[in-house]
Design a protein around this motif. Sequence first.
Motif, PDB file in Angstrom:
ATOM      1  N   GLY A  56       0.793  -1.225   0.000  1.00  0.00           N
ATOM      2  CA  GLY A  56       0.000   0.000   0.000  1.00  0.00           C
ATOM      3  C   GLY A  56       0.824   1.272   0.000  1.00  0.00           C
ATOM      4  O   GLY A  56       0.294   2.348   0.264  1.00  0.00           O
ATOM      5  N   THR A  57       2.124   1.170  -0.282  1.00  0.00           N
ATOM      6  CA  THR A  57       2.958   2.374  -0.314  1.00  0.00           C
ATOM      7  C   THR A  57       2.742   3.166  -1.600  1.00  0.00           C
ATOM      8  O   THR A  57       3.202   4.287  -1.715  1.00  0.00           O
ATOM      9  CB  THR A  57       4.455   2.016  -0.180  1.00  0.00           C
ATOM     10  N   SER A  58       2.073   2.558  -2.573  1.00  0.00           N
ATOM     11  CA  SER A  58       1.677   3.228  -3.813  1.00  0.00           C
ATOM     12  C   SER A  58       0.240   2.811  -4.087  1.00  0.00           C
ATOM     13  O   SER A  58      -0.334   2.027  -3.340  1.00  0.00           O
ATOM     14  CB  SER A  58       2.596   2.782  -4.969  1.00  0.00           C
ATOM     15  N   THR A  59      -0.310   3.306  -5.173  1.00  0.00           N
ATOM     16  CA  THR A  59      -1.665   2.872  -5.523  1.00  0.00           C
ATOM     17  C   THR A  59      -1.592   1.467  -6.096  1.00  0.00           C
ATOM     18  O   THR A  59      -0.540   1.033  -6.579  1.00  0.00           O
ATOM     19  CB  THR A  59      -2.306   3.799  -6.570  1.00  0.00           C
ATOM     20  N   ILE A  60      -2.698   0.782  -6.073  1.00  0.00           N
ATOM     21  CA  ILE A  60      -2.730  -0.568  -6.627  1.00  0.00           C
ATOM     22  C   ILE A  60      -2.473  -0.529  -8.136  1.00  0.00           C
ATOM     23  O   ILE A  60      -1.854  -1.441  -8.689  1.00  0.00           O
ATOM     24  CB  ILE A  60      -4.058  -1.306  -6.283  1.00  0.00           C
ATOM     25  N   ASP A  61      -2.910   0.540  -8.802  1.00  0.00           N
ATOM     26  CA  ASP A  61      -2.660   0.679 -10.241  1.00  0.00           C
ATOM     27  C   ASP A  61      -1.161   0.757 -10.528  1.00  0.00           C
ATOM     28  O   ASP A  61      -0.669   0.148 -11.474  1.00  0.00           O
ATOM     29  CB  ASP A  61      -3.359   1.921 -10.806  1.00  0.00           C
ATOM     30  N   THR A  62      -0.427   1.499  -9.715  1.00  0.00           N
ATOM     31  CA  THR A  62       1.024   1.598  -9.867  1.00  0.00           C
ATOM     32  C   THR A  62       1.667   0.227  -9.677  1.00  0.00           C
ATOM     33  O   THR A  62       2.525  -0.184 -10.455  1.00  0.00           O
ATOM     34  CB  THR A  62       1.604   2.609  -8.858  1.00  0.00           C
ATOM     35  N   PHE A  63       1.229  -0.478  -8.665  1.00  0.00           N
ATOM     36  CA  PHE A  63       1.729  -1.818  -8.370  1.00  0.00           C
ATOM     37  C   PHE A  63       1.495  -2.744  -9.573  1.00  0.00           C
ATOM     38  O   PHE A  63       2.394  -3.461 -10.009  1.00  0.00           O
ATOM     39  CB  PHE A  63       1.000  -2.333  -7.120  1.00  0.00           C
ATOM     40  N   VAL A  64       0.296  -2.686 -10.143  1.00  0.00           N
ATOM     41  CA  VAL A  64      -0.069  -3.532 -11.280  1.00  0.00           C
ATOM     42  C   VAL A  64       0.759  -3.169 -12.513  1.00  0.00           C
ATOM     43  O   VAL A  64       1.240  -4.050 -13.237  1.00  0.00           O
ATOM     44  CB  VAL A  64      -1.593  -3.412 -11.555  1.00  0.00           C
ATOM     45  N   TYR A  65       0.938  -1.874 -12.774  1.00  0.00           N
ATOM     46  CA  TYR A  65       1.760  -1.433 -13.905  1.00  0.00           C
ATOM     47  C   TYR A  65       3.194  -1.940 -13.764  1.00  0.00           C
ATOM     48  O   TYR A  65       3.793  -2.395 -14.734  1.00  0.00           O
ATOM     49  CB  TYR A  65       1.796   0.090 -14.012  1.00  0.00           C
ATOM     50  N   LYS A  66       3.753  -1.829 -12.572  1.00  0.00           N
ATOM     51  CA  LYS A  66       5.131  -2.284 -12.364  1.00  0.00           C
ATOM     52  C   LYS A  66       5.267  -3.768 -12.676  1.00  0.00           C
ATOM     53  O   LYS A  66       6.211  -4.186 -13.342  1.00  0.00           O
ATOM     54  CB  LYS A  66       5.570  -2.033 -10.913  1.00  0.00           C
ATOM     55  N   ILE A  67       4.314  -4.540 -12.208  1.00  0.00           N
ATOM     56  CA  ILE A  67       4.351  -5.981 -12.474  1.00  0.00           C
ATOM     57  C   ILE A  67       4.243  -6.236 -13.967  1.00  0.00           C
ATOM     58  O   ILE A  67       5.014  -7.017 -14.538  1.00  0.00           O
ATOM     59  CB  ILE A  67       3.235  -6.717 -11.703  1.00  0.00           C
ATOM     60  N   ALA A  68       3.294  -5.566 -14.621  1.00  0.00           N
ATOM     61  CA  ALA A  68       3.093  -5.775 -16.066  1.00  0.00           C
ATOM     62  C   ALA A  68       4.351  -5.427 -16.850  1.00  0.00           C
ATOM     63  O   ALA A  68       4.786  -6.197 -17.721  1.00  0.00           O
ATOM     64  CB  ALA A  68       1.910  -4.945 -16.557  1.00  0.00           C
ATOM     65  N   LEU A  69       4.958  -4.293 -16.559  1.00  0.00           N
ATOM     66  CA  LEU A  69       6.169  -3.897 -17.273  1.00  0.00           C
ATOM     67  C   LEU A  69       7.309  -4.874 -17.022  1.00  0.00           C
ATOM     68  O   LEU A  69       8.018  -5.257 -17.956  1.00  0.00           O
ATOM     69  CB  LEU A  69       6.598  -2.483 -16.882  1.00  0.00           C
ATOM     70  N   ASN A  70       7.479  -5.295 -15.773  1.00  0.00           N
ATOM     71  CA  ASN A  70       8.552  -6.241 -15.462  1.00  0.00           C
ATOM     72  C   ASN A  70       8.355  -7.573 -16.172  1.00  0.00           C
ATOM     73  O   ASN A  70       9.294  -8.127 -16.740  1.00  0.00           O
ATOM     74  CB  ASN A  70       8.666  -6.452 -13.949  1.00  0.00           C
ATOM     75  N   VAL A  71       7.132  -8.083 -16.158  1.00  0.00           N
ATOM     76  CA  VAL A  71       6.856  -9.359 -16.827  1.00  0.00           C
ATOM     77  C   VAL A  71       7.078  -9.226 -18.333  1.00  0.00           C
ATOM     78  O   VAL A  71       7.707 -10.088 -18.958  1.00  0.00           O
ATOM     79  CB  VAL A  71       5.418  -9.843 -16.530  1.00  0.00           C
ATOM     80  N   CYS A  72       6.600  -8.143 -18.912  1.00  0.00           N
ATOM     81  CA  CYS A  72       6.743  -7.943 -20.358  1.00  0.00           C
ATOM     82  C   CYS A  72       8.205  -7.773 -20.761  1.00  0.00           C
ATOM     83  O   CYS A  72       8.644  -8.348 -21.757  1.00  0.00           O
ATOM     84  CB  CYS A  72       5.913  -6.744 -20.810  1.00  0.00           C
ATOM     85  N   MET A  73       8.952  -6.997 -19.994  1.00  0.00           N
ATOM     86  CA  MET A  73      10.368  -6.801 -20.330  1.00  0.00           C
ATOM     87  C   MET A  73      11.154  -8.103 -20.168  1.00  0.00           C
ATOM     88  O   MET A  73      12.000  -8.415 -20.988  1.00  0.00           O
ATOM     89  CB  MET A  73      10.969  -5.683 -19.485  1.00  0.00           C
ATOM     90  N   ARG A  74      10.845  -8.855 -19.108  1.00  0.00           N
ATOM     91  CA  ARG A  74      11.499 -10.150 -18.920  1.00  0.00           C
ATOM     92  C   ARG A  74      11.190 -11.095 -20.077  1.00  0.00           C
ATOM     93  O   ARG A  74      12.071 -11.780 -20.592  1.00  0.00           O
ATOM     94  CB  ARG A  74      11.040 -10.786 -17.606  1.00  0.00           C
ATOM     95  N   SER A  75       9.955 -11.100 -20.504  1.00  0.00           N
ATOM     96  CA  SER A  75       9.546 -11.959 -21.613  1.00  0.00           C
ATOM     97  C   SER A  75      10.252 -11.560 -22.897  1.00  0.00           C
ATOM     98  O   SER A  75      10.720 -12.413 -23.654  1.00  0.00           O
ATOM     99  CB  SER A  75       8.030 -11.870 -21.801  1.00  0.00           C
ATOM    100  N   LYS A  76      10.357 -10.255 -23.128  1.00  0.00           N
ATOM    101  CA  LYS A  76      11.026  -9.773 -24.333  1.00  0.00           C
ATOM    102  C   LYS A  76      12.507 -10.148 -24.318  1.00  0.00           C
ATOM    103  O   LYS A  76      13.050 -10.594 -25.329  1.00  0.00           O
ATOM    104  CB  LYS A  76      10.864  -8.266 -24.471  1.00  0.00           C
ATOM    105  N   MET A  77      13.159  -9.979 -23.172  1.00  0.00           N
ATOM    106  CA  MET A  77      14.579 -10.340 -23.071  1.00  0.00           C
ATOM    107  C   MET A  77      14.767 -11.841 -23.282  1.00  0.00           C
ATOM    108  O   MET A  77      15.691 -12.265 -23.969  1.00  0.00           O
ATOM    109  CB  MET A  77      15.157  -9.925 -21.719  1.00  0.00           C
ATOM    110  N   LYS A  78      13.874 -12.621 -22.711  1.00  0.00           N
ATOM    111  CA  LYS A  78      13.952 -14.081 -22.871  1.00  0.00           C
ATOM    112  C   LYS A  78      13.789 -14.452 -24.340  1.00  0.00           C
ATOM    113  O   LYS A  78      14.511 -15.285 -24.867  1.00  0.00           O
ATOM    114  CB  LYS A  78      12.872 -14.744 -22.024  1.00  0.00           C
ATOM    115  N   PHE A  79      12.831 -13.794 -25.020  1.00  0.00           N
ATOM    116  CA  PHE A  79      12.620 -14.080 -26.432  1.00  0.00           C
ATOM    117  C   PHE A  79      13.841 -13.696 -27.258  1.00  0.00           C
ATOM    118  O   PHE A  79      14.261 -14.429 -28.140  1.00  0.00           O
ATOM    119  CB  PHE A  79      11.390 -13.352 -26.977  1.00  0.00           C
ATOM    120  N   GLU A  80      14.417 -12.541 -26.971  1.00  0.00           N
ATOM    121  CA  GLU A  80      15.579 -12.084 -27.735  1.00  0.00           C
ATOM    122  C   GLU A  80      16.760 -13.035 -27.584  1.00  0.00           C
ATOM    123  O   GLU A  80      17.538 -13.210 -28.512  1.00  0.00           O
ATOM    124  CB  GLU A  80      15.952 -10.662 -27.333  1.00  0.00           C
ATOM    125  N   LYS A  81      16.890 -13.672 -26.419  1.00  0.00           N
ATOM    126  CA  LYS A  81      17.966 -14.636 -26.215  1.00  0.00           C
ATOM    127  C   LYS A  81      17.775 -15.883 -27.068  1.00  0.00           C
ATOM    128  O   LYS A  81      18.733 -16.504 -27.501  1.00  0.00           O
ATOM    129  CB  LYS A  81      18.055 -15.052 -24.744  1.00  0.00           C
TER     130      LYS A  81
END
Length: 177
Positions: free
Chosen positions: A63-88
């Motif tokens: 609760g140190t940020s809004t739930i929307d911020t928390f969700v965005y952070k997760i989405a960006l991290n998952v997407c970037m990780r997936s992209k890096m994995k694909f590029e490898k």
Amino acid sequence: MRSETSEKMRAQKNDAYFEEIIEKNKYKLYRICSIYAVNPIEPEDLFQDVIFQIWKSLEHFKGTSTIDTFVYKIALNVCMRSKMKFEKTNDKTDRFQSIHFTPIENEIDASEQEKFRFLKECISTLNETDTSLIVLYLDDLSYKKIAEITGFSENHIAVKMKRIRKKLFECIAPKIK
């Protein structure tokens, strides 16, 4: 017996809260996934992975940020990780470009689809940081909210966004003529 009942009630409450969060943010999350993945099927797989990671991480939300911020952070991290994995593994993977999927509820006219395709092509030329910034910006988030999600200062976001918009304009302008 009493603790079992209270545990069930807590689980139902958590499930309802999770469903509410996903319902509120599903279109934003899918847009982020569609920027980082190649159509037609990959955004859906990535979206499911994002939803799963949100579900797993929700109990750690402080609760140190809004739930929307928390969700965005997760989405960006998952997407970037997936992209890096694909590029490898890119040279070892074949994509199914011939499969075309258009959700019935989201039909868009051909010229809009073409503009979106051009925008997506241009976004794909950006580095990871710039891509995540433009994805958040395209979701109509304020610089303050983007700064909160990414950890950069608002001033840094403003400067980066000016440069990113210029790059995207230079990339997309010749294609739209």
